[in-house]
Design an enzyme around this catalytic site. Structure first.
Site, PDB file in Angstrom:
ATOM      1  N   ARG A 125       9.584  28.211  11.568  1.00 56.91           N
ATOM      2  CA  ARG A 125       9.716  28.111  10.112  1.00 56.91           C
ATOM      3  C   ARG A 125       8.568  28.852   9.441  1.00 56.91           C
ATOM      4  O   ARG A 125       7.411  28.746   9.865  1.00 56.91           O
ATOM      5  CB  ARG A 125       9.705  26.640   9.660  1.00 56.91           C
ATOM      6  CG  ARG A 125      10.721  25.744  10.340  1.00 56.91           C
ATOM      7  CD  ARG A 125      12.152  26.190  10.074  1.00 56.91           C
ATOM      8  NE  ARG A 125      12.508  26.110   8.677  1.00 56.91           N
ATOM      9  CZ  ARG A 125      12.976  25.009   8.079  1.00 56.91           C
ATOM     10  NH1 ARG A 125      13.116  23.889   8.781  1.00 56.91           N
ATOM     11  NH2 ARG A 125      13.292  25.021   6.809  1.00 56.91           N
TER      12      ARG A 125
ATOM     13  N   PRO B 274      18.660  22.756   0.513  1.00 56.75           N
ATOM     14  CA  PRO B 274      18.291  21.584  -0.284  1.00 56.75           C
ATOM     15  C   PRO B 274      17.504  20.585   0.560  1.00 56.75           C
ATOM     16  O   PRO B 274      17.904  20.250   1.673  1.00 56.75           O
ATOM     17  CB  PRO B 274      19.649  21.011  -0.711  1.00 56.75           C
ATOM     18  CG  PRO B 274      20.586  22.173  -0.642  1.00 56.75           C
ATOM     19  CD  PRO B 274      20.106  23.001   0.508  1.00 56.75           C
ATOM     20  N   GLU B 275      16.375  20.140   0.030  1.00 54.45           N
ATOM     21  CA  GLU B 275      15.539  19.170   0.727  1.00 54.45           C
ATOM     22  C   GLU B 275      15.655  17.823   0.017  1.00 54.45           C
ATOM     23  O   GLU B 275      16.487  17.648  -0.869  1.00 54.45           O
ATOM     24  CB  GLU B 275      14.106  19.688   0.794  1.00 54.45           C
ATOM     25  CG  GLU B 275      14.012  21.007   1.571  1.00 54.45           C
ATOM     26  CD  GLU B 275      12.590  21.512   1.754  1.00 54.45           C
ATOM     27  OE1 GLU B 275      11.640  20.760   1.473  1.00 54.45           O
ATOM     28  OE2 GLU B 275      12.431  22.667   2.182  1.00 54.45           O
TER      29      GLU B 275
ATOM     30  N   LYS C 255      18.464  13.213   3.966  1.00 51.98           N
ATOM     31  CA  LYS C 255      19.127  14.229   3.140  1.00 51.98           C
ATOM     32  C   LYS C 255      20.628  13.977   3.009  1.00 51.98           C
ATOM     33  O   LYS C 255      21.375  14.871   2.608  1.00 51.98           O
ATOM     34  CB  LYS C 255      18.884  15.622   3.726  1.00 51.98           C
ATOM     35  CG  LYS C 255      17.417  16.042   3.732  1.00 51.98           C
ATOM     36  CD  LYS C 255      17.265  17.436   4.314  1.00 51.98           C
ATOM     37  CE  LYS C 255      15.804  17.824   4.454  1.00 51.98           C
ATOM     38  NZ  LYS C 255      15.634  19.175   5.033  1.00 51.98           N
TER      39      LYS C 255
END
Length: 269
Positions: free
Chosen positions: A259, A2-3, A57
């Site tokens: 990434r 989740p961002e 976050k």
């Protein structure tokens, strides 16, 4: 993972059910997630929830005697359910409320966190981080000045929480594509105009994702259990080998800062 949009969607979803409710009990089914769950969280029992905020976050559930700070980690989600709804295998935390509801935290991989902060204090995890991307503090001039002398790839730079919070992997790739900027470019090589364009697209991309309920790729769901729909708006992320929506050339994939990064080598320069 989740961002920022997914965390903001979670905040918006749980707020109507939690605000001004009394926390009747806190139930922990595991002693440890990413970190040990602090015993101080039990202080929140019997307290009224005054505000549900977000920084980066992290969700912040505030009461008069302190706050619960919640991070969803890699696979965490929050749902509001009836208090008698049976807990499942990966349901690790329940926050039972005076309205007959329960805020339930589910996290199969246990990389999330529940932390405690005393009134008026910031937890260490919220220290030394950059501005929120949807505020006026985050603009092209700010980024242009921060970029001076930096040779790191621009994608890594915009994902650095010390520079700006909440621009995660999905939204970094998407914003760079929309800005027509190659993710491997040296940060210092971007002009002031390019920074203004990139910042504008970061803001637009994040805001659209929030409005669409976030991006559901695997584990994320909204507080009501529904998926996020921004995945339908993705133009390059996760689409290696597929035709670019602008030029038709194959979308490329490359590791940047460990990434996966997706881009069009023709449209982005």
């Amino acid at each position: 993972m989740p961002e920022l949009p997914e965390v903001e969607v979670s905040r918006m979803g749980i707020t109507p059910h939690l605000l001004n409710q009394t926390i009747q009990s806190l139930i922990f089914r595991t002693p440890k997630l990413r970190w040990v769950i602090p015993s101080e969280l039990k202080k929140l029992q019997g307290q009224v929830i005054r505000h549900i905020g977000r920084r980066a976050k992290y969700l912040i559930i505030e009461t008069d005697v302190g706050s619960a700070i919640v991070h969803l980690g890699m696979s965490g989600s929050l749902r509001v359910l009836d208090a008698d709804f049976p807990a499942g295998k990966h349901d690790h935390v329940d926050l039972k409320l005076s309205n007959g509801k329960v805020l339930r935290y589910n996290d199969p991989r246990r990389f999330g966190a529940w932390l405690y902060a005393a009134p008026g204090e910031d937890h260490d995890v919220l220290g030394n981080i950059g501005p929120e991307p949807l505020t006026n503090a985050f603009d092209g001039q700010y980024m242009f000045e921060k970029a001076q002398g930096k040779r790191v790839a621009v994608k890594q730079f915009i994902m650095d929480n010390k520079i700006v919070v909440g621009v995660g992997n999905i939204y970094a790739s998407e914003s760079l594509f929309r800005s027509r900027i190659l993710p491997t470019r040296a940060t210092m090589s971007l002009s002031a105009e390019e920074w203004q364009r990139l910042v504008s697209h970061i803001k637009q991309t994040l805001q659209t994702a929030i409005e669409q309920g976030g991006t559901t790729l695997k584990d994320f769901s909204q507080a009501d259990g529904k998926p996020g729909y921004f995945a339908q708006e993705l133009q390059v992320y996760g689409k290696a080998g597929e035709p670019c929506p602008e030029c038709g050339e194959a979308i490329q994939e490359q590791k940047i800062g460990q990434r996966n990064t997706f881009y069009c080598s023709y449209c982005q320069c």
